[in-house]
Design a protein around this motif. Structure first.
Motif, PDB file in Angstrom:
ATOM      1  N   THR A  71       0.799  -1.067  -0.031  1.00  0.00           N
ATOM      2  CA  THR A  71      -0.248  -0.020   0.029  1.00  0.00           C
ATOM      3  C   THR A  71       0.755   1.196   0.134  1.00  0.00           C
ATOM      4  N   SER A  72       1.715   1.361   0.889  1.00  0.00           N
ATOM      5  CA  SER A  72       2.295   2.520   1.168  1.00  0.00           C
ATOM      6  C   SER A  72       3.375   3.006  -0.141  1.00  0.00           C
ATOM      7  N   VAL A  73       4.134   2.033  -0.507  1.00  0.00           N
ATOM      8  CA  VAL A  73       5.217   2.333  -1.288  1.00  0.00           C
ATOM      9  C   VAL A  73       4.727   3.149  -2.764  1.00  0.00           C
ATOM     10  N   LEU A  74       3.492   2.833  -3.008  1.00  0.00           N
ATOM     11  CA  LEU A  74       3.013   3.403  -4.422  1.00  0.00           C
ATOM     12  C   LEU A  74       2.575   4.741  -4.053  1.00  0.00           C
ATOM     13  N   LEU A  75       1.918   5.147  -2.693  1.00  0.00           N
ATOM     14  CA  LEU A  75       1.802   6.443  -2.421  1.00  0.00           C
ATOM     15  C   LEU A  75       2.907   7.252  -2.370  1.00  0.00           C
ATOM     16  N   ALA A  76       3.923   6.695  -1.417  1.00  0.00           N
ATOM     17  CA  ALA A  76       5.229   7.587  -1.571  1.00  0.00           C
ATOM     18  C   ALA A  76       5.840   7.818  -2.971  1.00  0.00           C
ATOM     19  N   GLY A  96       6.167  12.960  -8.582  1.00  0.00           N
ATOM     20  CA  GLY A  96       6.011  14.240  -8.963  1.00  0.00           C
ATOM     21  C   GLY A  96       6.967  15.343  -8.718  1.00  0.00           C
ATOM     22  N   SER A  97       7.652  14.995  -7.621  1.00  0.00           N
ATOM     23  CA  SER A  97       8.824  16.061  -7.259  1.00  0.00           C
ATOM     24  C   SER A  97      10.200  15.946  -8.184  1.00  0.00           C
ATOM     25  N   ILE A  98      10.206  14.704  -8.699  1.00  0.00           N
ATOM     26  CA  ILE A  98      11.064  14.753  -9.839  1.00  0.00           C
ATOM     27  C   ILE A  98      10.914  15.689 -10.909  1.00  0.00           C
ATOM     28  N   ILE A  99       9.534  15.476 -11.347  1.00  0.00           N
ATOM     29  CA  ILE A  99       8.835  16.343 -12.450  1.00  0.00           C
ATOM     30  C   ILE A  99       9.047  17.713 -11.985  1.00  0.00           C
ATOM     31  N   GLY A 100       8.955  18.003 -10.943  1.00  0.00           N
ATOM     32  CA  GLY A 100       9.049  19.495 -10.252  1.00  0.00           C
ATOM     33  C   GLY A 100      10.629  20.197  -9.894  1.00  0.00           C
ATOM     34  N   GLY A 101      11.445  19.093 -10.269  1.00  0.00           N
ATOM     35  CA  GLY A 101      12.965  19.578  -9.966  1.00  0.00           C
ATOM     36  C   GLY A 101      13.406  19.516  -8.698  1.00  0.00           C
ATOM     37  N   ALA A 102      12.760  18.741  -7.667  1.00  0.00           N
ATOM     38  CA  ALA A 102      13.183  18.884  -6.240  1.00  0.00           C
ATOM     39  C   ALA A 102      14.870  18.294  -6.236  1.00  0.00           C
ATOM     40  N   SER A 103      15.268  18.752  -5.087  1.00  0.00           N
ATOM     41  CA  SER A 103      16.675  18.185  -4.931  1.00  0.00           C
ATOM     42  C   SER A 103      16.373  16.756  -4.270  1.00  0.00           C
ATOM     43  N   LYS A 104      17.638  15.891  -4.342  1.00  0.00           N
ATOM     44  CA  LYS A 104      17.458  14.728  -3.893  1.00  0.00           C
ATOM     45  C   LYS A 104      16.963  14.571  -2.226  1.00  0.00           C
ATOM     46  N   GLY A 105      17.337  15.426  -1.419  1.00  0.00           N
ATOM     47  CA  GLY A 105      17.108  15.499  -0.228  1.00  0.00           C
ATOM     48  C   GLY A 105      15.513  15.611  -0.088  1.00  0.00           C
ATOM     49  N   ASN A 106      15.040  16.753  -0.771  1.00  0.00           N
ATOM     50  CA  ASN A 106      13.667  16.980  -0.578  1.00  0.00           C
ATOM     51  C   ASN A 106      12.912  15.703  -1.167  1.00  0.00           C
ATOM     52  N   LEU A 140       4.655  13.791   9.392  1.00  0.00           N
ATOM     53  CA  LEU A 140       4.557  15.507   9.293  1.00  0.00           C
ATOM     54  C   LEU A 140       5.913  15.963   9.592  1.00  0.00           C
ATOM     55  N   GLN A 141       6.842  15.104  10.027  1.00  0.00           N
ATOM     56  CA  GLN A 141       8.253  15.516  10.411  1.00  0.00           C
ATOM     57  C   GLN A 141       8.971  15.482   9.253  1.00  0.00           C
ATOM     58  N   HIS A 142       8.744  14.469   8.184  1.00  0.00           N
ATOM     59  CA  HIS A 142       9.442  14.498   7.087  1.00  0.00           C
ATOM     60  C   HIS A 142       8.863  15.872   6.278  1.00  0.00           C
ATOM     61  N   LEU A 143       7.625  15.993   6.103  1.00  0.00           N
ATOM     62  CA  LEU A 143       7.188  16.897   5.247  1.00  0.00           C
ATOM     63  C   LEU A 143       7.840  18.474   6.026  1.00  0.00           C
ATOM     64  N   ASP A 144       7.721  18.567   7.159  1.00  0.00           N
ATOM     65  CA  ASP A 144       8.428  19.776   7.999  1.00  0.00           C
ATOM     66  C   ASP A 144       9.760  20.109   7.305  1.00  0.00           C
ATOM     67  N   ALA A 145      10.457  18.769   7.254  1.00  0.00           N
ATOM     68  CA  ALA A 145      11.881  18.991   6.495  1.00  0.00           C
ATOM     69  C   ALA A 145      12.230  19.279   5.300  1.00  0.00           C
ATOM     70  N   ASP A 187      13.604  12.530  -1.050  1.00  0.00           N
ATOM     71  CA  ASP A 187      13.558  11.626  -0.129  1.00  0.00           C
ATOM     72  C   ASP A 187      12.660  11.899   0.986  1.00  0.00           C
ATOM     73  N   HIS A 188      12.768  13.079   1.658  1.00  0.00           N
ATOM     74  CA  HIS A 188      11.752  13.434   2.575  1.00  0.00           C
ATOM     75  C   HIS A 188      10.218  13.198   2.347  1.00  0.00           C
ATOM     76  N   LEU A 189      10.218  13.626   0.945  1.00  0.00           N
ATOM     77  CA  LEU A 189       8.560  13.655   0.675  1.00  0.00           C
ATOM     78  C   LEU A 189       8.237  11.907   0.268  1.00  0.00           C
ATOM     79  N   TYR A 190       9.187  11.248  -0.066  1.00  0.00           N
ATOM     80  CA  TYR A 190       8.992   9.762  -0.305  1.00  0.00           C
ATOM     81  C   TYR A 190       8.638   9.328   1.192  1.00  0.00           C
ATOM     82  N   GLU A 191       9.472   9.470   2.276  1.00  0.00           N
ATOM     83  CA  GLU A 191       9.261   9.128   3.871  1.00  0.00           C
ATOM     84  C   GLU A 191       7.971   9.717   4.305  1.00  0.00           C
ATOM     85  N   PHE A 192       7.284  10.820   3.825  1.00  0.00           N
ATOM     86  CA  PHE A 192       6.195  11.423   4.178  1.00  0.00           C
ATOM     87  C   PHE A 192       5.167  10.548   3.819  1.00  0.00           C
TER      88      PHE A 192
END
Length: 321
Positions: free
Chosen positions: A169-174, A180-190, A293-298, A192-197
């Motif tokens: 269940t979770s990995v497809l949401l992550a 989407g963040s790859i399409i948006g040009g996010a950094s690797k750190g961002n 939420l901690q990962h989203l905050d980061a 990864d945090h979005l994935y963990e969120f």
């Protein structure tokens, strides 16, 4: 930043066109049929949200969102066959309506069509998107196999169940958010945090689903409460009850797993409450929600841009249906 509802409407407009060729209709009409049943479309909208968190929406995000939704529906077609489910969202499942052989082929075609959608994005992005999509597709299959394996096991630990839910269940949401963040040009750190969120939110979502099946309001939940109990499913609640119930309640619970008295649901729920399973499940859900939420905050973007994701997260884990 657009709200989930606004992005959902935008995706539905894009996805409303037929996703398959017209011929042979005996193959493609069943594949198109399941797309028409609908659903929350959470995963494809998460692709759009992952893009918009970092940049304006790109056309490539819609292609990837469609690929994610097609892949998800491929899993639903095949899961329904494996579960022998006659209905999905109140409508006939593909194998019930068209027969099992056609449903298997329609599922295969839906899986392939997801790659057709992916191939439409810009080549430099495809090199980053494809490995994540492939890895996630395999993990979802692994999760489904573990779920089936658990049906044959006498006992399943909480850690084993979390691993299965993470994969199924979770990995497809992550991954949807990270794609989407790859399409948006996010950094690797961002990224990864979005994935963990997304991963932790997905686990919290499943805990809420298990909780509602046992303790939800039938009028709001939309289906019979206690369905997992009748099916002897090894949910978060059942696993914890078997681990923490008193010796007499554990013995009684194990007997109930081998029988189906008329008041089975009531008896199991009484054991759950004696073991404090209801409050424990809500606490565990909140722990995973807080991790999310901690990962989203980061993530290093303005707080204002995160608000739609915060609202979606709260809806998913506070819902009553």
């Amino acid at each position: 930043m657009k709200s989930f509802e606004e992005l959902l409407k935008s995706f539905e407009t894009y996805f409303s066109e037929r996703q398959f060729p017209s011929s042979p209709a005996t193959l493609y009409d069943p594949a198109q049929y399941i797309l028409g049943i609908g659903g929350k479309r959470v995963r494809p909208v998460c692709v759009l949200m992952g893009n918009e968190l970092f940049d304006d929406l790109k056309e490539d995000a819609y292609h990837v969102a469609a690929a994610v939704e097609l892949f998800h529906n491929f899993t639903l077609i095949h899961d329904d066959i494996m579960d022998k489910a006659p209905l999905r969202r109140g409508m006939q499942t593909v194998h019930t309506k068209y027969g099992e052989p056609t449903a298997i082929l329609a599922g295969d075609a839906t899986f392939v069509q997801s790659y057709v959608k992916l191939s439409a994005i810009q080549p430099p992005l495809l090199q980053e998107v494809m490995p994540l999509f492939n890895r996630t597709a395999l993990e979802v299959c692994e999760g489904q196999q573990l779920d089936m394996d658990f049906e044959q096991k006498a006992s399943v630990s909480l850690d084993e169940y979390v691993e299965m839910i993470t994969l199924k269940t979770s990995v497809l949401l992550a991954a949807s958010l990270k794609l989407g963040s790859i399409i948006g040009g996010a950094s690797k750190g961002n990224r990864d945090h979005l994935y963990e969120f997304g991963k932790n939110l997905g686990i919290a979502f499943q805990i809420q689903d298990d909780y509602l099946d046992a303790f939800g309001d039938p009028a709001k939940f939309g289906k019979q409460v206690g369905g997992d109990i009748l099916a002897n499913k090894k949910t978060f609640l059942m696993i914890h009850a078997l681990e923490t119930a008193s010796p007499s309640d554990k013995e009684k619970l194990e007997q109930l797993l081998q029988s189906n008295p008329e008041d089975k649901i009531a008896q199991v729920l009484a054991i759950f409450k004696n073991a404090g399973v209801d409050s424990w499940a809500l606490q565990l859900k909140n722990e995973y929600f807080e991790k999310a939420l901690q990962h989203l905050d980061a993530i290093a973007v303005m707080s204002k841009r995160k608000e739609p994701l915060q609202q979606l997260a709260k809806f998913l884990i506070q819902r009553e249906y």
